[in-house]
Design a protein around this motif. Structure first.
Motif, PDB file in Angstrom:
ATOM      1  N   ASP A 171       0.820  -1.217   0.000  1.00 57.13           N
ATOM      2  CA  ASP A 171       0.000   0.000   0.000  1.00 57.13           C
ATOM      3  C   ASP A 171       0.854   1.268   0.000  1.00 57.13           C
ATOM      4  OD1 ASP A 171       1.012   0.124   2.546  1.00 57.13           O
ATOM      5  OD2 ASP A 171      -0.917  -0.079   3.571  1.00 57.13           O
ATOM      6  N   ASP A 172       2.144   1.106  -0.304  1.00 58.28           N
ATOM      7  CA  ASP A 172       3.113   2.208  -0.368  1.00 58.28           C
ATOM      8  C   ASP A 172       3.387   2.854   0.990  1.00 58.28           C
ATOM      9  OD1 ASP A 172       4.935   3.605  -2.098  1.00 58.28           O
ATOM     10  OD2 ASP A 172       3.745   5.414  -1.782  1.00 58.28           O
ATOM     11  N   SER A 173       2.962   2.224   2.075  1.00 58.83           N
ATOM     12  CA  SER A 173       3.340   2.706   3.405  1.00 58.83           C
ATOM     13  C   SER A 173       4.818   2.389   3.649  1.00 58.83           C
ATOM     14  CB  SER A 173       2.495   2.025   4.477  1.00 58.83           C
ATOM     15  OG  SER A 173       2.754   0.629   4.494  1.00 58.83           O
ATOM     16  N   THR A 175       6.038   0.670   5.973  1.00 63.25           N
ATOM     17  CA  THR A 175       6.185  -0.737   6.347  1.00 63.25           C
ATOM     18  C   THR A 175       6.167  -1.646   5.123  1.00 63.25           C
ATOM     19  OG1 THR A 175       5.134  -0.342   8.484  1.00 63.25           O
ATOM     20  CG2 THR A 175       5.228  -2.612   7.730  1.00 63.25           C
ATOM     21  N   GLY A 255      -1.047  -1.461  11.238  1.00 62.96           N
ATOM     22  CA  GLY A 255      -0.583  -0.147  10.834  1.00 62.96           C
ATOM     23  C   GLY A 255      -1.420   0.999  11.354  1.00 62.96           C
ATOM     24  N   HIS A 256      -2.604   0.719  11.899  1.00 63.54           N
ATOM     25  CA  HIS A 256      -3.473   1.791  12.377  1.00 63.54           C
ATOM     26  C   HIS A 256      -3.430   1.891  13.889  1.00 63.54           C
ATOM     27  CE1 HIS A 256      -4.973   2.260   8.387  1.00 63.54           C
ATOM     28  NE2 HIS A 256      -5.492   1.048   8.340  1.00 63.54           N
TER      29      HIS A 256
END
Length: 283
Positions: A171-173, A175, A255-256
């Motif tokens: 998701d291009d984060s 991580t 991630g949230h």
């Protein structure tokens, strides 16, 4: 040198943990260590029962209770060492050279924090000793371990099957970019076809991000299939996995924020529950 560390207990998933850990150890050319942690319920701390002598109590009964606790602790200790020895023998039969083992008393998360600097890859079962028949239940320690440790964690299902195709959930984060770079340089996945999947709208920005992931992997010699799909993350990834016979998913974990997860649920937790294949989680 950092290790592949495999957490084992008395559950039926232990054999699969041993086999996936042995596979990872061979592929990464990293030493393998098996870890068994005896919790307080299995290895109780001796208690002073003198204050319990009162109505309905007898000193000899309290003494017998103390002796039973001590005996139970010794049996749990012995069972743990037998399990560790059998795990080492199984790994050696799978081609691992000189696997080692440790047994500790206490809480699993605290023990792993203590050993974190030694961990290159942690291998754990989705369910623990008390979750064998719990369907989609996640082992009581697993989520705490994933949230606490900052090491790659391979969460495995009940049966071993050597991975032949991998999927990177991207998701291009920060991580998931780290995940792409890790896959690109790790010997663990060398030679395996790699699928990179984004979930969301097929826009120019997303295509540019996906191209970065594809190029990074292709430059390291991977055969890459990259695509974008609309829909719910869990449904898309699980559906893609079935359609393309994926054997292992690489993804970022939790991630949230805790508040957002409470409101909309955690993709990580849902995938751990639903996936019937190994998940390599990164934080």
């Amino acid at each position: 040198m950092t290790h592949v560390i495999a957490c084992i207990d008395g559950s039926s998933i232990t054999l699969a943990v041993c086999d996936y850990a042995a596979w990872a150890s061979r592929k990464m050319d990293a030493p393998l260590e098996f870890l068994h942690v005896l919790g307080k319920s299995e290895y109780p701390v001796p208690a002073d029962l003198s204050g319990n002598i009162g109505l309905g109590s007898r000193e000899h009964l309290l003494q017998e209770l103390a002796e039973l606790d001590e005996k139970r602790g010794k049996l749990a200790l012995e069972q743990g060492w037998l399990m560790l020895n059998e795990a080492k023998a199984r790994a050696m039969a799978d081609g691992v050279v000189s696997p080692t083992s440790r047994q500790r008393h206490g809480e699993l998360v605290d023990t792993l924090i203590e050993f974190e600097h030694d961990i290159r890859l942690l291998v754990m079962g989705r369910q623990g000793e008390h979750g064998d028949s719990a369907g989609e239940h996640i082992g009581s320690h697993l989520e705490n371990v994933v949230r606490t440790l900052h090491r790659p964690i391979l969460v495995i299902p009940t049966d071993y099957s050597e991975p032949q195709r991998i999927l990177v959930a991207f998701d291009d984060s920060a991580t998931t970019r780290k995940a792409v770079e890790m896959v690109a340089r790790s010997p663990l996945f060398r030679g395996l076809p790699c699928h990179v999947v984004m979930v969301g709208a097929d826009k120019a920005e997303a295509r540019e991000q996906l191209d970065w992931a594809r190029t990074t992997l292709e430059e390291s010699g991977f055969e890459v299939t990259a695509s974008i799909h609309a829909g719910q993350v869990e449904e898309v990834l699980c559906g893609y996995r079935t359609e393309h016979a994926i054997d292992l998913i690489v993804m970022g974990a939790y991630g949230h924020s805790k508040i957002r997860e409470f409101l909309v649920g955690s993709t990580t937790t849902q995938l751990i529950r639903q996936a019937k294949l190994p998940l390599l989680l990164l934080r």
